[in-house]
Design an enzyme around this catalytic site. Structure first.
Site, PDB file in Angstrom:
ATOM      1  N   ARG A 173       0.827  -1.207   0.000  1.00  0.00           N
ATOM      2  CA  ARG A 173       0.000   0.000   0.000  1.00  0.00           C
ATOM      3  C   ARG A 173       0.860   1.256   0.000  1.00  0.00           C
ATOM      4  NH1 ARG A 173      -3.856  -2.437   3.896  1.00  0.00           N
ATOM      5  NH2 ARG A 173      -3.258  -1.033   5.565  1.00  0.00           N
ATOM      6  N   ARG A 177      10.078   5.249  -3.191  1.00  0.00           N
ATOM      7  CA  ARG A 177      10.490   6.121  -4.304  1.00  0.00           C
ATOM      8  C   ARG A 177      11.987   6.397  -4.251  1.00  0.00           C
ATOM      9  NH1 ARG A 177       6.131   9.505  -2.597  1.00  0.00           N
ATOM     10  NH2 ARG A 177       4.170   8.874  -3.577  1.00  0.00           N
ATOM     11  N   ARG A 256      -8.603  -6.228  13.676  1.00  0.00           N
ATOM     12  CA  ARG A 256      -7.861  -5.363  14.566  1.00  0.00           C
ATOM     13  C   ARG A 256      -8.760  -4.209  14.947  1.00  0.00           C
ATOM     14  NH1 ARG A 256      -4.120  -2.046  13.373  1.00  0.00           N
ATOM     15  NH2 ARG A 256      -4.301  -2.193  11.128  1.00  0.00           N
ATOM     16  N   ARG A 287       1.059   6.053  16.249  1.00  0.00           N
ATOM     17  CA  ARG A 287       1.239   7.382  15.669  1.00  0.00           C
ATOM     18  C   ARG A 287       0.458   8.430  16.438  1.00  0.00           C
ATOM     19  NH1 ARG A 287      -1.612   5.715   9.892  1.00  0.00           N
ATOM     20  NH2 ARG A 287      -3.399   4.681  10.803  1.00  0.00           N
ATOM     21  N   GLU A 310      -2.807   6.968  18.649  1.00  0.00           N
ATOM     22  CA  GLU A 310      -3.505   5.795  18.119  1.00  0.00           C
ATOM     23  C   GLU A 310      -2.794   4.520  18.591  1.00  0.00           C
ATOM     24  OE1 GLU A 310      -4.449   6.075  13.882  1.00  0.00           O
ATOM     25  OE2 GLU A 310      -4.184   3.916  13.690  1.00  0.00           O
ATOM     26  N   TYR A 358      -9.923  -4.651   3.180  1.00  0.00           N
ATOM     27  CA  TYR A 358      -9.457  -3.297   3.434  1.00  0.00           C
ATOM     28  C   TYR A 358      -9.869  -2.439   2.242  1.00  0.00           C
ATOM     29  CZ  TYR A 358      -6.830   0.796   4.434  1.00  0.00           C
ATOM     30  OH  TYR A 358      -6.514   2.099   4.701  1.00  0.00           O
ATOM     31  N   ASP A 360     -10.138   1.616   0.950  1.00  0.00           N
ATOM     32  CA  ASP A 360     -10.047   3.050   1.165  1.00  0.00           C
ATOM     33  C   ASP A 360     -11.395   3.659   0.783  1.00  0.00           C
ATOM     34  OD1 ASP A 360      -7.558   3.739   2.197  1.00  0.00           O
ATOM     35  OD2 ASP A 360      -6.581   3.441   0.256  1.00  0.00           O
TER      36      ASP A 360
HETATM   37  P1  FAD Z   1     -17.811   1.998   7.621  1.00  0.00           P
HETATM   38  O1  FAD Z   1     -17.396   3.408   7.452  1.00  0.00           O
HETATM   39  O2  FAD Z   1     -17.145   1.175   8.639  1.00  0.00           O
HETATM   40  O3  FAD Z   1     -19.384   1.999   7.904  1.00  0.00           O
HETATM   41  C1  FAD Z   1     -20.087   0.878   8.370  1.00  0.00           C
HETATM   42  C2  FAD Z   1     -21.236   1.377   9.231  1.00  0.00           C
HETATM   43  O4  FAD Z   1     -22.069   0.265   9.569  1.00  0.00           O
HETATM   44  C3  FAD Z   1     -20.771   1.988  10.554  1.00  0.00           C
HETATM   45  O5  FAD Z   1     -21.299   3.306  10.684  1.00  0.00           O
HETATM   46  C4  FAD Z   1     -21.342   1.034  11.619  1.00  0.00           C
HETATM   47  O6  FAD Z   1     -21.744   1.695  12.802  1.00  0.00           O
HETATM   48  C5  FAD Z   1     -22.529   0.437  10.890  1.00  0.00           C
HETATM   49  N1  FAD Z   1     -22.926  -0.874  11.423  1.00  0.00           N
HETATM   50  C6  FAD Z   1     -22.130  -1.951  11.614  1.00  0.00           C
HETATM   51  N2  FAD Z   1     -22.843  -2.960  12.144  1.00  0.00           N
HETATM   52  C7  FAD Z   1     -24.117  -2.512  12.279  1.00  0.00           C
HETATM   53  C8  FAD Z   1     -25.309  -3.089  12.788  1.00  0.00           C
HETATM   54  N3  FAD Z   1     -25.339  -4.342  13.262  1.00  0.00           N
HETATM   55  N4  FAD Z   1     -26.443  -2.348  12.795  1.00  0.00           N
HETATM   56  C9  FAD Z   1     -26.436  -1.058  12.339  1.00  0.00           C
HETATM   57  N5  FAD Z   1     -25.314  -0.467  11.845  1.00  0.00           N
HETATM   58  C10 FAD Z   1     -24.182  -1.180  11.817  1.00  0.00           C
HETATM   59  N6  FAD Z   1      -9.757   5.506   3.763  1.00  0.00           N
HETATM   60  C11 FAD Z   1      -9.159   6.442   2.984  1.00  0.00           C
HETATM   61  O7  FAD Z   1      -9.504   6.573   1.810  1.00  0.00           O
HETATM   62  N7  FAD Z   1      -8.171   7.253   3.499  1.00  0.00           N
HETATM   63  C12 FAD Z   1      -7.761   7.165   4.790  1.00  0.00           C
HETATM   64  O8  FAD Z   1      -6.882   7.915   5.220  1.00  0.00           O
HETATM   65  C13 FAD Z   1      -8.391   6.190   5.630  1.00  0.00           C
HETATM   66  N8  FAD Z   1      -8.008   6.056   6.923  1.00  0.00           N
HETATM   67  C14 FAD Z   1      -8.629   5.135   7.700  1.00  0.00           C
HETATM   68  C15 FAD Z   1      -8.257   5.044   9.029  1.00  0.00           C
HETATM   69  C16 FAD Z   1      -8.891   4.133   9.865  1.00  0.00           C
HETATM   70  C17 FAD Z   1      -8.487   4.061  11.292  1.00  0.00           C
HETATM   71  C18 FAD Z   1      -9.894   3.270   9.337  1.00  0.00           C
HETATM   72  C19 FAD Z   1     -10.565   2.255  10.215  1.00  0.00           C
HETATM   73  C20 FAD Z   1     -10.260   3.357   8.007  1.00  0.00           C
HETATM   74  C21 FAD Z   1      -9.638   4.291   7.179  1.00  0.00           C
HETATM   75  N9  FAD Z   1     -10.015   4.435   5.855  1.00  0.00           N
HETATM   76  C22 FAD Z   1      -9.408   5.374   5.061  1.00  0.00           C
HETATM   77  C23 FAD Z   1     -11.075   3.584   5.270  1.00  0.00           C
HETATM   78  C24 FAD Z   1     -12.458   4.219   5.337  1.00  0.00           C
HETATM   79  O9  FAD Z   1     -12.838   4.426   6.684  1.00  0.00           O
HETATM   80  C25 FAD Z   1     -13.422   3.248   4.648  1.00  0.00           C
HETATM   81  O10 FAD Z   1     -13.093   3.140   3.291  1.00  0.00           O
HETATM   82  C26 FAD Z   1     -14.836   3.663   4.708  1.00  0.00           C
HETATM   83  O11 FAD Z   1     -15.202   3.883   6.040  1.00  0.00           O
HETATM   84  C27 FAD Z   1     -15.645   2.518   4.145  1.00  0.00           C
HETATM   85  O12 FAD Z   1     -16.968   2.714   4.366  1.00  0.00           O
HETATM   86  P2  FAD Z   1     -17.909   1.480   4.714  1.00  0.00           P
HETATM   87  O13 FAD Z   1     -19.274   1.985   4.421  1.00  0.00           O
HETATM   88  O14 FAD Z   1     -17.497   0.236   4.049  1.00  0.00           O
HETATM   89  O15 FAD Z   1     -17.691   1.190   6.271  1.00  0.00           O
HETATM   90  N1  UDP Z   2       3.777   0.587   8.030  1.00  0.00           N
HETATM   91  C1  UDP Z   2       4.905   0.497   8.826  1.00  0.00           C
HETATM   92  N2  UDP Z   2       5.524   1.653   9.212  1.00  0.00           N
HETATM   93  C2  UDP Z   2       5.072   2.883   8.866  1.00  0.00           C
HETATM   94  C3  UDP Z   2       3.912   2.975   8.068  1.00  0.00           C
HETATM   95  C4  UDP Z   2       3.291   1.801   7.667  1.00  0.00           C
HETATM   96  O1  UDP Z   2       5.322  -0.597   9.195  1.00  0.00           O
HETATM   97  O2  UDP Z   2       5.679   3.898   9.261  1.00  0.00           O
HETATM   98  C5  UDP Z   2       3.125  -0.678   7.595  1.00  0.00           C
HETATM   99  C6  UDP Z   2       2.017  -1.132   8.544  1.00  0.00           C
HETATM  100  O3  UDP Z   2       2.053  -2.550   8.608  1.00  0.00           O
HETATM  101  C7  UDP Z   2       0.753  -0.647   7.829  1.00  0.00           C
HETATM  102  C8  UDP Z   2       1.143  -0.810   6.354  1.00  0.00           C
HETATM  103  O4  UDP Z   2       2.540  -0.485   6.308  1.00  0.00           O
HETATM  104  O5  UDP Z   2      -0.378  -1.421   8.162  1.00  0.00           O
HETATM  105  C9  UDP Z   2       0.352   0.074   5.403  1.00  0.00           C
HETATM  106  O6  UDP Z   2       0.482   1.431   5.763  1.00  0.00           O
HETATM  107  P1  UDP Z   2      -0.761   2.409   5.789  1.00  0.00           P
HETATM  108  O7  UDP Z   2      -0.323   3.781   6.059  1.00  0.00           O
HETATM  109  O8  UDP Z   2      -1.595   2.135   4.587  1.00  0.00           O
HETATM  110  O9  UDP Z   2      -1.424   1.894   7.138  1.00  0.00           O
HETATM  111  P2  UDP Z   2      -2.825   1.688   7.737  1.00  0.00           P
HETATM  112  O10 UDP Z   2      -3.874   2.174   6.788  1.00  0.00           O
HETATM  113  O11 UDP Z   2      -2.828   0.202   7.973  1.00  0.00           O
HETATM  114  O12 UDP Z   2      -2.764   2.466   8.993  1.00  0.00           O
END
Ligand code: FAD
Ligand code: UDP
Length: 384
Positions: A173, A177, A256, A287, A310, A358, A360
């Protein structure tokens, strides 16, 4: 109600918005949380007025023109470009690994060709074997010394799983570079929603045909819109965890979870950058996010700043599932659950939790747009 959407994350919101505006359907979205938007949701910290991302920093980026045009109907984006730094043994390095990281780490002044040659020499320990897991992929991309400094311990903290059990796609992911370009993403479009994630996500559901019911769990039989009362009666989009839908009957999939520690710090600038990773084991968190730096264009005047540490660990029962661990056993169980979905009448399993993938944000939206056309339209006899 013509369609029930379980989960108001970007997958559910996109399907609901399309169904209401393109097919004129009456859609109800339920969510067990007290807000819509899923994990992308953000809100304003009241003491400082600074917008923070409640479930960890969310950076929007995509190269998909269809997704970019779609999201721009609901929000404009700032010109924010994500950059990350990482602290290792008391020294700060740019991340992802680029020529700046390599030269700082090896105390050298290599050009791109020399740096490539060095990494190729270090990667030779694999003997040309195609990498099959996280460690091998890491060594093939950056060699063992950089892998051990920046990835081995960070990943141990983040995944608590032997990296040899993690898939190579997780490390892929991140770009590597052989230039000084330290952008975190390589996509054509990148930015943050100008007025914040909350308003963007709320606008997607702002349609007279869409009703949002919060604080409602699909598995809570005391609620009118629970599973047994709706499946088979009305088409359902399910974006909760696929294993929970089937009451874990083939065993729980491993996820996780994250713990976020929010703090208002008594300084206008805590770390000088939006995200600082900590790659060593002596720091327990992975982080620190500092949210004011995500919006340099905003005139935040607070003398204080909002930071969030986090921490990562395995999800137990009752924890929010955030990242699929996806070991070989998980993949086997998932195949079993996929077979079970075949028998569900008019239920579409989508999104991150519903597909155990996973995704985005742009991937969740792209998947919703395409499954709206391939699955939802035909349910209602509508042509593409
Ligand atoms: P979710 O956003 O998880 O939505 C699912 C919803 O279903 C939730 O609101 C939950 O409450 C609801 N739900 C679950 N079970 C039930 C139930 N039984 N009854 C009623 N409701 C329920 N993407 C990026 O593009 N850039 C980023 O920088 C990025 N950072 C992230 C960082 C973290 C920590 C995480 C966890 C994800 C990150 N993502 C990022 C991914 C992004 O959050 C997801 O792509 C996006 O949330 C996907 O939407 P979704 O609808 O699949 O799921
Ligand atoms: N990772 C790492 N060190 C860093 C950044 C990322 O080891 O400084 C690894 C880690 O296993 C992470 C993966 O690279 O899950 C992908 O990075 P990303 O930023 O996409 O992480 P995530 O969305 O899982 O937080």
């Amino acid at each position: 109600m013509d369609l029930l959407v379980v989960g108001s994350g970007l997958f559910g919101l996109t399907i609901a918005e399309r169904a209401a505006t393109q097919l004129g359907l009456k859609v109800t979205i339920i969510d067990r949380r007290d807000h819509l938007g899923g994990n992308a949701y953000s809100q304003v910290e009241p003491e400082t007025g600074i917008e923070y991302h409640r479930y960890g920093a969310h950076l929007f980026h995509t190269s998909n023109e269809v997704v970019w045009d779609y999201v721009n109907q609901f929000t404009s984006f700032t010109d924010y470009v994500h950059r990350v730094y990482t602290t290792h043994r008391g020294e700060v390095f740019p991340m992802p690994v680029n020529l700046g990281t390599i030269n700082q780490f090896f105390r050298s002044a290599y050009g791109p060709d020399q740096a490539r040659a060095l990494i190729a020499e270090q990667a030779a320990e694999l003997g040309g074997k195609e990498p099959t897991n996280f460690v091998e992929k890491g060594i093939s991309l950056i060699g063992r010394p950089l892998y051990e400094a920046f990835f081995m311990n960070y990943t141990a903290k983040q995944w608590q799983t032997d990296p040899a059990e993690l898939g190579p796609e997780i490390i892929s992911r991140l770009p590597v570079r052989f230039t000084y370009d330290n952008r975190y993403f390589s996509d054509k479009y990148e930015g943050l929603p100008t007025d914040g994630y909350g308003p963007w996500l709320e606008r997607m559901a702002d349609h007279p045909n869409i009703e949002v019911v919060l604080g409602t769990d699909f598995f809570d039989e005391s609620q009118p819109l629970h599973k047994a009362a709706t499946v088979g009666q009305v088409p359902v989009i399910f974006t909760g965890p696929i294993d929970r839908y089937f009451a874990d009957q083939l065993g729980a999939l491993s996820w996780r979870t994250l713990d976020f520690e929010l703090e208002v710090a008594a300084t206008p600038d805590f770390q000088g950058t939006p995200v600082m990773n900590y790659s060593d084991l002596d720091v327990p968190y992975t982080r620190i996010h500092e949210f004011r730096h995500f919006h340099p264009e905003r005139a935040y005047t607070s003398p204080k700043t909002v930071i969030m540490k986090e921490y990562s660990r395995f999800a137990g029962p009752g924890d929010e599932p955030y990242y699929p661990v996806n070991t070989a056993q998980d993949r086997e169980k998932l195949l079993g659950y996929r077979d079970l979905t075949e028998a569900e009448p008019q239920v579409l399993f989508g999104g991150r939790l519903g597909t155990y993938q996973y995704l985005d944000m742009h991937m969740a939206i792209a998947s919703a747009l395409s499954r709206f056309d391939s699955v939802v339209r035909p349910w209602f006899g509508a042509a593409n």
